[in-house]
Design a protein around this motif. Structure first.
Motif, short mmCIF file in Angstrom:
data_model
loop_
_atom_site.label_atom_id
_atom_site.label_comp_id
_atom_site.label_asym_id
_atom_site.label_seq_id
_atom_site.Cartn_x
_atom_site.Cartn_y
_atom_site.Cartn_z
N ASN A 88 -9.73 -25.52 -32.23
CA ASN A 88 -9.73 -24.77 -30.98
C ASN A 88 -9.10 -25.65 -29.90
OD1 ASN A 88 -11.82 -26.39 -29.67
ND2 ASN A 88 -13.27 -25.34 -31.02
N LYS A 90 -10.27 -26.91 -27.17
CA LYS A 90 -11.08 -28.03 -26.73
C LYS A 90 -10.93 -29.23 -27.67
CE LYS A 90 -15.77 -29.20 -25.27
NZ LYS A 90 -17.15 -28.74 -25.13
N VAL A 128 -17.10 -16.66 -31.78
CA VAL A 128 -18.05 -16.16 -30.79
C VAL A 128 -17.70 -16.65 -29.39
CG1 VAL A 128 -20.47 -16.20 -30.06
CG2 VAL A 128 -19.91 -15.96 -32.48
N ARG A 129 -17.48 -17.95 -29.22
CA ARG A 129 -17.21 -18.50 -27.90
C ARG A 129 -15.83 -19.12 -27.74
NH1 ARG A 129 -22.35 -21.34 -25.29
NH2 ARG A 129 -23.56 -19.43 -25.05
N THR A 130 -15.05 -19.09 -28.77
CA THR A 130 -13.75 -19.74 -28.71
C THR A 130 -12.77 -19.06 -29.65
OG1 THR A 130 -12.66 -21.90 -28.83
CG2 THR A 130 -14.31 -21.45 -30.52
N LYS A 131 -11.58 -19.58 -29.70
CA LYS A 131 -10.56 -19.11 -30.63
C LYS A 131 -10.16 -20.30 -31.48
CE LYS A 131 -8.70 -15.93 -27.23
NZ LYS A 131 -7.58 -15.65 -26.33
N GLU A 132 -10.09 -20.09 -32.77
CA GLU A 132 -9.63 -21.13 -33.69
C GLU A 132 -8.19 -20.81 -34.07
OE1 GLU A 132 -11.40 -23.79 -35.38
OE2 GLU A 132 -13.01 -23.49 -33.92
#
Length: 169
Positions: A88, A90, A128-132
């Motif tokens: 991701n 981050k 759920v909270r990010t994109k891979e």
């Protein structure tokens, strides 16, 4: 042939041999299987690659200038996503900061990831909270990275060929 040109040729030959030795030892693929300790595996891979670069260059310390990394951000991101298998934004920002000592804003990295997705280099997987992100076309990525590599090597060789002439100007 000047000593400088011979030395440069020896460096490039050593670098090529290092790369081909690794190719023989491990398949040269961009896919990286997820491991239990995946982050340390990525760290190990990056440290090993940097050690190979440093081992063949006549320099004590290799540091990439921020502008060079920014100009080649898409290629660097492709390499890092391939090493991570899936990553991701981050994780990629953290890896860039740790291994390239560059602090890029999300406003620079995320648009580059979206561009790579639009160009069919990367696939995005919503979480759920990010994109891979993962590599979508290994052959396309390989061809792009090889073209960039050849361009940088050719430029380096041009500068190397010029350096002995500098003394005669």
């Amino acid at each position: 042939m000047s000593n400088h040109t011979k030395h440069t040729g020896a460096i490039l030959n050593k670098l090529a041999n290092e790369g081909s030795m690794n190719t023989a030892a491990e398949p040269n693929t961009l896919s990286v299987e997820r491991k239990e300790n995946h982050q340390s595996a990525v760290e190990h891979d990056l440290e090993e690659m940097m050690a190979q670069v440093v081992s063949v260059l006549p320099a004590d310390d290799v540091r990439f200038e921020d502008d060079l990394l920014k100009e080649n951000l898409e290629e660097v991101l492709l390499m890092l996503v391939a090493l991570h298998g899936e990553a991701n934004g981050k994780e990629l920002l953290s890896t860039l900061a740790t291994y390239f000592d560059i602090q890029l804003s999300p406003g620079i990295v995320y648009p580059a990831l979206h561009d790579l997705e639009d160009e069919a280099f990367l696939e995005m997987h919503p979480m759920v909270r990010t994109k891979e992100y993962s590599i979508s076309n290994e052959d396309h990525v390989r061809a792009t990275l090889e073209a960039t590599m050849v361009q940088h090597l050719a430029f380096g060789l041009l500068l190397s060929a010029f350096l002995p002439r500098l003394n005669s100007l």
